[in-house]
Scaffold this motif. Structure first.
Motif, mmCIF file in Angstrom:
data_model
loop_
_atom_site.group_PDB
_atom_site.id
_atom_site.type_symbol
_atom_site.label_atom_id
_atom_site.label_comp_id
_atom_site.label_asym_id
_atom_site.label_seq_id
_atom_site.Cartn_x
_atom_site.Cartn_y
_atom_site.Cartn_z
ATOM 1 N N GLU A 19 45.972 39.149 35.148
ATOM 2 C CA GLU A 19 45.084 40.217 35.899
ATOM 3 C C GLU A 19 44.934 39.740 37.274
ATOM 4 O O GLU A 19 44.791 40.587 38.264
ATOM 5 C CB GLU A 19 43.786 40.198 35.098
ATOM 6 C CG GLU A 19 43.737 41.148 33.880
ATOM 7 C CD GLU A 19 44.042 42.609 34.306
ATOM 8 O OE1 GLU A 19 43.825 42.994 35.312
ATOM 9 O OE2 GLU A 19 44.689 43.109 33.297
ATOM 10 N N GLN A 20 44.639 38.209 37.500
ATOM 11 C CA GLN A 20 44.517 37.973 38.923
ATOM 12 C C GLN A 20 45.835 38.172 39.695
ATOM 13 O O GLN A 20 45.619 38.636 40.985
ATOM 14 C CB GLN A 20 44.617 36.276 39.012
ATOM 15 C CG GLN A 20 43.456 35.866 38.148
ATOM 16 C CD GLN A 20 43.250 34.380 38.153
ATOM 17 O OE1 GLN A 20 44.073 33.608 38.322
ATOM 18 N NE2 GLN A 20 42.115 33.757 37.862
ATOM 19 N N ARG A 23 45.264 42.030 40.615
ATOM 20 C CA ARG A 23 44.290 42.242 41.667
ATOM 21 C C ARG A 23 44.598 41.847 42.925
ATOM 22 O O ARG A 23 44.279 42.560 43.915
ATOM 23 C CB ARG A 23 43.022 41.328 41.029
ATOM 24 C CG ARG A 23 42.119 42.002 40.154
ATOM 25 C CD ARG A 23 40.701 41.330 40.190
ATOM 26 N NE ARG A 23 40.785 40.038 40.020
ATOM 27 C CZ ARG A 23 40.517 39.640 38.545
ATOM 28 N NH1 ARG A 23 40.475 40.537 37.535
ATOM 29 N NH2 ARG A 23 40.664 38.362 38.115
ATOM 30 N N THR A 27 45.515 45.117 46.441
ATOM 31 C CA THR A 27 44.338 44.983 47.367
ATOM 32 C C THR A 27 44.872 45.267 48.984
ATOM 33 O O THR A 27 46.039 45.007 49.243
ATOM 34 C CB THR A 27 43.695 43.524 47.067
ATOM 35 O OG1 THR A 27 42.583 43.340 47.984
ATOM 36 C CG2 THR A 27 44.660 42.438 47.744
ATOM 37 N N ASN A 34 41.993 49.911 50.429
ATOM 38 C CA ASN A 34 41.527 49.231 48.932
ATOM 39 C C ASN A 34 40.909 49.899 48.130
ATOM 40 O O ASN A 34 41.057 49.830 46.859
ATOM 41 C CB ASN A 34 40.722 48.283 49.759
ATOM 42 C CG ASN A 34 40.531 47.046 48.647
ATOM 43 O OD1 ASN A 34 41.690 46.442 48.267
ATOM 44 N ND2 ASN A 34 39.368 46.710 48.389
ATOM 45 N N THR A 38 41.904 50.322 44.326
ATOM 46 C CA THR A 38 40.991 49.981 43.055
ATOM 47 C C THR A 38 40.967 50.889 42.114
ATOM 48 O O THR A 38 40.869 50.725 40.801
ATOM 49 C CB THR A 38 39.629 49.614 43.852
ATOM 50 O OG1 THR A 38 39.689 48.486 44.600
ATOM 51 C CG2 THR A 38 38.956 49.144 42.695
ATOM 52 N N LEU A 41 44.021 50.285 40.209
ATOM 53 C CA LEU A 41 43.765 49.009 39.192
ATOM 54 C C LEU A 41 42.994 49.273 38.143
ATOM 55 O O LEU A 41 43.022 48.891 36.870
ATOM 56 C CB LEU A 41 43.157 47.841 40.156
ATOM 57 C CG LEU A 41 42.969 46.479 39.660
ATOM 58 C CD1 LEU A 41 44.435 45.933 39.509
ATOM 59 C CD2 LEU A 41 42.086 45.648 40.764
ATOM 60 N N VAL A 42 41.524 49.807 38.285
ATOM 61 C CA VAL A 42 40.768 50.068 37.186
ATOM 62 C C VAL A 42 41.141 51.194 36.322
ATOM 63 O O VAL A 42 40.915 51.020 35.183
ATOM 64 C CB VAL A 42 39.115 50.800 38.000
ATOM 65 C CG1 VAL A 42 38.540 50.952 36.956
ATOM 66 C CG2 VAL A 42 38.799 49.487 38.750
#
Ligand code: FPP
Ligand code: MG
Length: 327
Positions: A19-20, A23, A27, A34, A38, A41-42
């Motif tokens: 997950e890191q 992320r 970004t 961004n 996001t 990503l979400v």
């Protein structure tokens, strides 16, 4: 019922690190860009492909801890997958994805196309920087297959000449290839022998074929269940396995009647309703489910060859999850 959380159980630590990576990839220093990244990503999907990469890496790994190669592969397949869905929603003009507004529904086609490109570029850049030439070449090949699948499918929606062979070819390229490559990349990431990489690929292929057939069956389910508009494939003139199995046992006359309905499905809701009635009456979804189960059984048979371990149990659960999923 099996959940993805159960499947990911042996990956608790690995998933945090994966997950890191995601992320960091999604970004940007510009706030507006961004915010869009996001949103991607979400609102991502279930993470089946990266889970397959990491499970296959772990099952073949000689060490307890996975190194960067496995995370690089998991991130790459997930970035490619997300870019392809973002572009697919533009192509299909789909406003809903995973029960929420698709990127296109939220930000429009223009932004979606460019963000899809940007995510692909991010994937390629991280490949170049990582220097894992063997692994990245292996994964990036999937991008071509995905595009081929999409183009072949587009051709079929115009000719309506779908055959079983053409259907398998399309779903292999557009979906199973990325599953196969995810599984193979997991093994390759930890330097498994060629034979093991090929076997992992086969498992991913069978899971992927089953996944797309299930997707095609679920396309007929109500939107309240799947979070995607019902019968979208028919409206796009896509002949998928539930209808194809019916066409295969139809007379020439019935076939011509069905194809005439498909041709008008985008403009006349009655044609969609009629096609659904025919598919229901002829058991098209049940016939497609049978084929899906054959692919799941083939995956199970290959998974059974591994020695017992928590990762093997997760692969078993993953096979069952694909067949049983309801969205
Ligand atoms: C979803 O299938 C779509 C795909 C599996 C692949 C789409 C590929 C492209 C648009 C080519 C571009 C690729 C990249 C990497 C940028 P579906 O439409 O049957 O499923 P759905 O119901 O989830 O939309
Ligand atoms: Mg689509």
């Amino acid at each position: 019922m099996t959940t993805l959380e159960q499947i990911k159980q042996p990956l608790t630590e690995e998933w945090i690190r994966y997950e890191q990576y995601m992320r960091m990839a999604l970004t940007n220093t510009n706030k507006n860009i961004n915010d869009i990244l996001t949103y991607v990503l979400v609102n991502r999907g279930k993470g089946v492909r990266p889970a397959l990469v990491l499970l296959m890496a772990k099952i073949h790994s000689a060490t307890v801890e996975l190194d960067e190669r496995a995370y690089q592969a998991a991130m790459l397949v997930e970035l490619v997958h997300n870019a392809s869905l973002i572009h697919d929603d533009v192509v299909d003009q789909s406003f809903v994805r995973h029960g929420k507004k698709s990127l296109m529904g939220q930000f429009g086609s223009h932004i979606s196309i460019v963000i899809g490109d940007m995510i692909l570029a991010t994937a390629f850049l991280s490949s170049m920087k990582s220097g894992y030439y063997d692994l990245n070449t292996y994964v990036v090949e999937a991008v071509n297959r995905l595009c081929e699948g999409e183009l072949l499918q587009d051709e079929q929606t115009k000719t309506l000449g779908m055959t079983r062979e053409a259907y398998y070819d399309i779903i292999c390229r557009k979906t199973a290839s990325l599953f196969a490559i995810s599984a193979g990349a997991g093994a390759l990431a930890v330097h498994a022998a060629d034979e093991q990489v090929k076997k992992a690929w086969q498992i991913g292929y069978n899971i992927g074929m089953a996944f797309q057939i299930k997707d095609d069956i679920l396309d007929f389910a109500p939107e309240s269940q799947t979070g995607k508009p019902s019968c979208g494939d028919l409206r796009e003139h896509k002949i998928t396995l539930p209808l194809l199995t019916v066409l295969e046992k139809s007379s020439d006359e019935e076939r011509a009647e069905i194809l005439a309905l498909v041709r008008r499905a985008d403009e006349d809701e009655e044609c969609v309703t009629k096609l659904c009635e025919i598919i229901d009456a002829q058991g098209g979804k049940e016939m497609a489910s049978q084929v899906m189960n054959e692919f799941i059984d083939a995956a199970h048979a290959l998974v059974a060859e591994y020695p017992e371990s928590p990762c093997k149990e997760s692969l078993r659960l993953l096979c069952d999850f694909i067949g049983g999923r309801t969205l």
